[in-house]
Write an enzyme that holds these catalytic residues in place. Sequence first.
Site, PDB file in Angstrom:
ATOM      1  CE1 TYR A  48      -4.029   2.193   0.895  1.00 51.60           C
ATOM      2  CE2 TYR A  48      -2.483   3.089   2.707  1.00 51.60           C
ATOM      3  CZ  TYR A  48      -3.790   2.991   1.928  1.00 51.60           C
ATOM      4  OH  TYR A  48      -4.638   4.148   2.088  1.00 51.60           O
TER       5      TYR A  48
ATOM      6  CE  LYS B 112      -3.599   5.115  -1.034  1.00 46.29           C
ATOM      7  NZ  LYS B 112      -4.597   5.515  -1.911  1.00 46.29           N
TER       8      LYS B 112
HETATM    9  P1  NAI Z   1     -13.423   2.767   1.645  1.00 47.71           P
HETATM   10  O1  NAI Z   1     -13.048   1.237   1.744  1.00 47.71           O
HETATM   11  O2  NAI Z   1     -14.572   3.185   2.660  1.00 47.71           O
HETATM   12  O3  NAI Z   1     -13.678   3.293   0.316  1.00 47.71           O
HETATM   13  C1  NAI Z   1     -12.921   2.776  -0.872  1.00 47.71           C
HETATM   14  C2  NAI Z   1     -13.837   2.740  -2.031  1.00 47.71           C
HETATM   15  O4  NAI Z   1     -13.204   2.171  -3.304  1.00 47.71           O
HETATM   16  C3  NAI Z   1     -14.894   1.455  -1.787  1.00 47.71           C
HETATM   17  O5  NAI Z   1     -16.231   1.888  -1.696  1.00 47.71           O
HETATM   18  C4  NAI Z   1     -14.676   0.309  -2.747  1.00 47.71           C
HETATM   19  O6  NAI Z   1     -15.583  -0.398  -3.068  1.00 47.71           O
HETATM   20  C5  NAI Z   1     -14.015   1.383  -3.836  1.00 47.71           C
HETATM   21  N1  NAI Z   1     -13.074   0.724  -4.707  1.00 47.71           N
HETATM   22  C6  NAI Z   1     -12.135  -0.630  -4.418  1.00 47.71           C
HETATM   23  N2  NAI Z   1     -11.369  -0.949  -5.273  1.00 47.71           N
HETATM   24  C7  NAI Z   1     -12.147  -0.373  -6.406  1.00 47.71           C
HETATM   25  C8  NAI Z   1     -11.847  -0.573  -7.785  1.00 47.71           C
HETATM   26  N3  NAI Z   1     -10.762  -1.509  -8.282  1.00 47.71           N
HETATM   27  N4  NAI Z   1     -12.338   0.194  -8.549  1.00 47.71           N
HETATM   28  C9  NAI Z   1     -13.291   1.024  -8.328  1.00 47.71           C
HETATM   29  N5  NAI Z   1     -13.666   1.198  -7.029  1.00 47.71           N
HETATM   30  C10 NAI Z   1     -13.040   0.520  -6.007  1.00 47.71           C
HETATM   31  O7  NAI Z   1     -11.947   3.514   2.142  1.00 47.71           O
HETATM   32  P2  NAI Z   1     -11.914   4.913   2.443  1.00 47.71           P
HETATM   33  O8  NAI Z   1     -11.181   5.001   3.832  1.00 47.71           O
HETATM   34  O9  NAI Z   1     -12.904   5.921   2.008  1.00 47.71           O
HETATM   35  O10 NAI Z   1     -10.375   5.378   1.586  1.00 47.71           O
HETATM   36  C11 NAI Z   1     -10.628   6.210   0.342  1.00 47.71           C
HETATM   37  C12 NAI Z   1      -9.104   6.450  -0.033  1.00 47.71           C
HETATM   38  O11 NAI Z   1      -8.558   7.345   0.889  1.00 47.71           O
HETATM   39  C13 NAI Z   1      -8.499   5.397  -0.438  1.00 47.71           C
HETATM   40  O12 NAI Z   1      -7.660   5.491  -1.727  1.00 47.71           O
HETATM   41  C14 NAI Z   1      -7.638   5.104   0.859  1.00 47.71           C
HETATM   42  O13 NAI Z   1      -6.144   4.229   0.402  1.00 47.71           O
HETATM   43  C15 NAI Z   1      -7.551   6.512   0.898  1.00 47.71           C
HETATM   44  N6  NAI Z   1      -6.795   6.695   2.600  1.00 47.71           N
HETATM   45  C16 NAI Z   1      -7.796   6.419   3.466  1.00 47.71           C
HETATM   46  C17 NAI Z   1      -7.345   6.801   4.863  1.00 47.71           C
HETATM   47  C18 NAI Z   1      -8.204   6.632   5.811  1.00 47.71           C
HETATM   48  O14 NAI Z   1      -7.977   7.017   6.999  1.00 47.71           O
HETATM   49  N7  NAI Z   1      -9.588   6.218   5.758  1.00 47.71           N
HETATM   50  C19 NAI Z   1      -5.793   6.937   5.295  1.00 47.71           C
HETATM   51  C20 NAI Z   1      -5.276   7.000   3.982  1.00 47.71           C
HETATM   52  C21 NAI Z   1      -5.525   6.773   2.763  1.00 47.71           C
END
Ligand code: NAI
Length: 305
Positions: A165, A169
């Site tokens: 990851y 990133k």
């Molecule tokens: P989440 O898991 O709630 O949302 C991610 C969404 O992306 C999900 O709805 C999932 O179905 C969708 N997804 C996954 N693979 C996919 C694909 N191949 N094609 C289309 N959609 C896809 O996670 P969250 O926390 O909302 O994360 C959003 C972004 O923020 C991610 O890139 C994550 O790595 C990043 N992030 C989040 C942090 C946090 O504290 N929540 C910290 C650092 C980064």
Amino acid sequence: MSIRYDGKVAIVTGSGGGLGRCHAIELAKRGAKVVINDLGGGVDGSGGSSEAARSVVAEIEALGGEAIANGANVAKYGEVEAMVKQAMDKWGRVDILVNNAGILRDKSFTKGTLEDFRLVLDVHLMGSVNCTKACWDIMRDQAYGRIVVTTSSSGLYGNFGQSNYGSAKMGVIGLMNTLSQEGAKYNIRINALAPTAATRMTEGLIPAEALALLTPETVTPAVLYMVSEDAPTRTIIAAGAGSFAVARIVESVGKWLPPQEQTPEGIAANWEAIASTVGENQPQAGFEQTVKMTGHAMAGLGLNK
Ligand code: NAI
């Protein structure tokens, strides 16, 4: 003056839940027409259904906004191209792309498989590349584009169990650094979000009292700023619980060593000066390093008199 996106079309990947959902809803509330993309899989990327995307579209429509659902897997370029075509057929332009979709396959480097490593790179890094590539010529022709990539403190600073990851990133930062240069003359700006928020991705990792503060709503304003008309470019905004900060990649001034000291022993002996943070700066392009180093050498060798 309030910041609005009337007449603008936005694509937010992975916006069926978590942070993406919040970014998409706030963009729609401020006038953008939004593509709600989500594969609808588990946090590890398994499975899939476009139900999540459709329900966010319904939420936006209930607020009087315009949105369409799309179930593309961002790791598959053909599906991404079809998603961008869907937006173009419906609204005729794409102004804003928020690369947010992501998955986790956390394991220590010892235990992790190369298959998981590739999958995580594919979704986060190639997913951002695919979506950006599919929108790029449209934004260039429009002479307008605002792109956000989603990085992470894990990529910027490392996190135990997240080598796959973290690599992905940090990869998106490399993408941003170059595309901000290539896009500048076409009014395409590209920035990065390093969020921290309570979503299903962070379930079980953060204590309950902190979770209550870490809402997606406290992060989304950073995205709204980075896709606005007056957005910066090549900026990494860290956001969480209502705090906003800027992360930078800096380089120390360094020290030129005379030829007889250009040895590992010479580096060891001069380490304090080489690594000193005094005067460190943030190069705006890779070539600045070459210019600096040849400048030091010319001065050291007395060639610039
Ligand atoms: P989440 O898991 O709630 O949302 C991610 C969404 O992306 C999900 O709805 C999932 O179905 C969708 N997804 C996954 N693979 C996919 C694909 N191949 N094609 C289309 N959609 C896809 O996670 P969250 O926390 O909302 O994360 C959003 C972004 O923020 C991610 O890139 C994550 O790595 C990043 N992030 C989040 C942090 C946090 O504290 N929540 C910290 C650092 C980064």
